[in-house]
Motif scaffolding. Structure first.
Motif: not given
Ligand SMILES: Cc1cc2nc3c(=O)[nH]c(=O)nc-3n(C[C@H](O)[C@H](O)[C@H](O)COP(=O)(O)OP(=O)(O)OC[C@H]3O[C@@H](n4cnc5c(N)ncnc54)[C@H](O)[C@@H]3O)c2cc1C
Ligand code: SF4
Ligand code: FES
Lengths: 284, 487
Positions: B38-43
């Motif tokens: 989930t975190v890496r979806r936005s970086n």
């Protein structure tokens, strides 16, 4: 490679001519070809610009551009002595220059810039040149003197009649097709103008070349961003063009694709203007 | 048992010559630590974080040290895999890296992007024993581990005394980088010409940061620079200067052509000219090389602000496009693929990561046409459902359309990732250079073209291939060029 601006001139309210160092391109380029410019660095957009002239002896090329978005606004704010980030080219297929007889050259607005070297080459190849150059008003007519020098006949038109004949370039074009029956028409200008010029020449069976200025990224045939539909086939303007048989080009589609980033471009320009106004440009 | 202790015991047993294959099979396969889905979806930071030292040594202990080293046969450049793995188990990373570098010059890249599951790991004995290629020794992760361990410490390879011979390398992709290094090492004067404003080829414009950090590519380029390779960007061979001019007028004695693939293919369906339809090359170039994810925050190249995206294709390029779209803020990303998931040419790891990031897989479906709004923007995609029939020439089961199964996917962006043709520029501007019917350059087994002194390799020869194959051909060509210049 350095690309220092040696000379800058304002041709009309939003149109500028610069002479810039690019020795290898000056040597290699042929009429009809263009370059891709990155104004500053790797964050810059890659913008295609036609080569308006070249001086191989001095190692320079001339670029004429219109201030429309952020990148061209930035370029317009540069001065003699400043350097462009990078210039790559020459790109595209050169114009097929040959003696065909009478050639009618139609330029609209900034389109006069790419048209001039082609018209000149056609003249040198022994053709009779009839040029029609047009713009919205007098202040926007560029390169009139230069066209006068290489044309057997020159017709200037403005939309508002503030200079030359009042009306659109399609009117004298139709008359010439009727009376002179030219062997070739070369039309360069805003997409909508090219579209209507092609509609004008088609019934007379006058072969018409247009030079397309699509959005581009690489300019080497790798991305397909520059694609247009020509005669029902997908063509890449950067490697197959930029010149095509105007009677086969799907101009409506091309116009829509040109507008793909309208919103973002507008926003970027506004922000740039805002920064300039507050003098933030150099210390971001 | 704690992992440190486990390693210690294994090492002791090994030293005493008591470590049986059975015990090695019992060592758990080490998972790659990754950034949270989930975190890496936005970086855009790298997803796979790399093994810890302990993990690497444990994973290396899983290797049986087979006499025949079948893994090596699966490696296109024949890296001595068994030996580099064993050096990791011993904790001798310097030795391990040196072994890899005998055959591969870009281990930090290959360790990340090679399709190991169809190369070395496919033939690994451990995987065969478990009948599961995912249980093979993780050779790629180990390669990455030692490469990262050695980052910045590699130093600059020795360059032989100047020979006075000049070589032009055209295209700064993985192939060109390797050729430039190998030829420069022999003391020749090398110029690397690159069309873009930045060297690296697909490694910088295609493969995204989250899979291959650009700093790694930059380091490799820096090594070339330190070796004295001249790197000239914004130079299009065929346009700025032709190969003929380089050789006849500019004094180049040999040329290597590694210009990669070009001309992205489209489906040939209705609606492909609509605004919002991209080739994967364009989409990825805008996002990666041109940094469109920073549009308005320094970068000037725009990209569609998509909400719903359909990516067409099932290869690595399709996965990269889909995962990039996720990071650019798309709420829904569909991956539309004609066959079933097993047939997907993409690396399993990419498929797995894409799913974790929420990409929706629409397999056995194929687009029929793209539907536009009145003003020419993408509105939706009409697809057809497929089923699998008999195997075709490629051995994969042929997908057959199910009559009347049309349905509509609501999307505003379509990314076409179904492959590329050959880059036409060199062919068009080099008289006498022989091409095959697809426009790829024809070479002999030493990568020599029909012209004397002109060599070629990578995607322009192989069609769209892989980084390691481009590198492998580069090494063959470089050796042949060095031999040619010695004559
Ligand atoms: C999105 C994407 C993902 C991929 N993922 C993987 C993967 O996970 N694993 C894997 O093994 N492979 C992958 N590949 C394939 C792999 O990247 C290529 O096979 C490999 O990069 C080919 O290397 P190359 O040296 O032949 O050329 P390229 O990497 O294509 O480089 C060619 C260079 O030449 C330049 N050039 C072109 N024309 C000229 C000219 N006329 N003059 C000067 N320069 C020129 C180009 O700008 C480019 O920089 C992927 C490809 C893409 C597009
Ligand atoms: S095949 Fe597998 S187990 Fe055998 S040597 Fe190679 S990596 Fe080790
Ligand atoms: S600009 Fe990329 S293919 Fe033409």
């Amino acid at each position: 490679m350095q690309h220092k601006i040696l000379c800058k001139e304002q041709l009309s309210e939003n149109v500028f001519r610069i002479e810039v160092e690019a020795a290898l391109i000056a040597r290699a380029r042929k009429p009809g070809q263009f370059v891709i410019v990155g104004v500053a660095d790797e964050y810059s957009e890659r913008i295609p610009l036609t080569i308006a002239g070249a001086h191989p002896d001095k190692g320079t090329i001339e670029l004429i551009f219109q201030r429309v978005g952020k990148s061209t606004a930035e370029m317009a704010d540069m001065n003699e002595g400043d350097s462009l980030g990078y210039i790559v080219g020459p790109l595209g297929q050169p114009t097929h220059v040959a003696k065909v007889g009478t050639v009618v050259c139609v330029g609209g607005g900034i389109g006069n810039a790419p048209l001039l070297p082609i018209a000149t080459a056609m003249k040198e190849a022994g053709n009779k040149i009839i040029s029609i150059i047009g713009a919205r008003d007098k202040g926007l007519i560029i390169l009139e003197k230069e066209f006068a020098a290489i044309s057997d006949e020159l017709i200037v038109v403005t939309d508002d009649g503030s200079y030359g004949r009042k009306g659109l370039v399609t009117e004298p074009l139709a008359e010439i097709c009727e009376s002179v029956k030219p062997d070739l028409a070369i039309v360069i200008g805003p997409t909508i103008m090219m579209k209507f010029c092609c509609k004008t020449t088609e019934p007379f069976g006058v072969h018409t070349l247009v030079s397309l200025n699509t959005i581009m990224v690489d300019g080497t045939g790798m991305c397909g961003g520059c694609r247009v539909e020509v005669g029902g086939e997908t063509k890449f303007v950067c490697v197959d063009g930029p010149e095509f048989d105007g009677h086969k080009v799907d101009f409506d589609q091309m116009m829509r694709r040109l507008g793909a980033y309208k919103v973002q471009e507008q926003k970027a320009l506004e922000e740039y203007k805002h920064k300039c106004r507050f003098g933030l440009k150099n210390n971001e | 048992m704690d992992d440190n202790k486990m390693l210690e015991e294994l090492l002791e047993k090994q030293a005493a010559g008591e470590l049986k294959a059975k015990m090695r099979y019992e060592i758990p396969a080490q998972d790659m630590p990754v950034q949270d889905g989930t975190v890496r979806r936005s970086n855009v930071s790298e997803v796979a974080l790399g093994y810890t030292e302990l993990q690497a040594r444990l994973e290396a202990m899983r290797c049986l040290q087979c006499k025949t080293a079948p893994c090596m046969k699966g490696c296109p450049v024949k890296i001595r895999i068994r030996d580099f793995v064993s050096a990791i188990a011993d904790g001798d990373y310097g030795k391990s890296l040196a072994i890899i570098k005998e055959n591969s010059l870009l281990p930090a890249v290959c360790g990340r992007v090679c399709p190991q599951e169809v190369q070395c790991q496919e033939t690994c004995t451990v995987g065969l024993k478990f009948k599961d290629v995912e249980k093979s020794v993780s050779i790629g992760r180990l390669e990455r581990f030692v490469a990262d361990w050695g980052r910045g410490e590699g130093g600059v390879p020795q360059v032989a005394p100047e020979t006075g011979k000049k070589v032009a390398v055209v295209g700064a992709g993985p192939g060109g980088i390797v050729v430039a290094a190998d030829i420069r090492r022999a003391g020749h004067d090398v110029t690397l010409f690159e069309a873009f404003h930045k060297p690296g080829g697909v490694l910088v414009y295609g493969i995204p940061e989250f899979r291959l950090p650009k700093a790694i590519v930059a380091e490799e380029i820096e090594v070339l620079d330190k070796m004295g390779v001249k790197i000239v960007c914004n130079f299009i061979v065929g346009r700025t200067r032709t190969i003929e001019e380089l050789m006849a007028e500019d004094g180049f004695d040999a040329v290597y052509v590694g210009v990669g693939a070009g001309l992205p293919s489209f489906m040939g369906i209705d609606g492909e000219q609509l605004v919002g339809v991209y080739s994967a090359n364009e989409y990825l170039t805008r996002a990666n090389l041109m940094k469109a994810y920073d549009f308005g925050k320094g970068a000037d190249t725009p990209i569609a602000m998509s909400k719903k995206v359909a990516v067409l294709g099932g290869g690595n390029v399709a996965m990269d496009s889909a995962r990039t779209a996720v990071r650019l803020g798309a709420e829904k990303v569909y991956l539309v693929y004609r066959r079933s998931e097993i047939e997907m040419p993409a690396r399993v790891e990419e498929v797995h990561h894409a799913k974790e990031e929420g990409v929706e897989f629409c397999t056995l479906q194929n687009p029929k046409r793209i539907i536009g709004t009145e003003d020419g923007m993408v509105k939706s995609l009409e697809c057809l459902k497929y089923e699998l029939g008999e195997p075709d020439d490629s051995g994969r089961r042929r997908p057959i359309p199910i009559e009347g199964s049309e349905f509509i996917l609501d999307v505003d962006t379509v990314i076409v990732a179904i492959g590329n043709g050959a880059n036409p520029l060199i062919g068009q501007t080099t008289p006498g250079l022989e091409l095959n019917k697809w426009g790829n350059i024809i070479v002999d087994d030493k990568c020599k073209t029909s012209l004397d002194g002109v060599y070629a390799g990578g995607d322009i020869v192989l069609g769209a291939a892989t980084v390691i194959l481009a590198m492998g051909q580069g090494r063959i060509a470089a050796a042949a060029i060095n031999e040619f210049l010695a004559e």
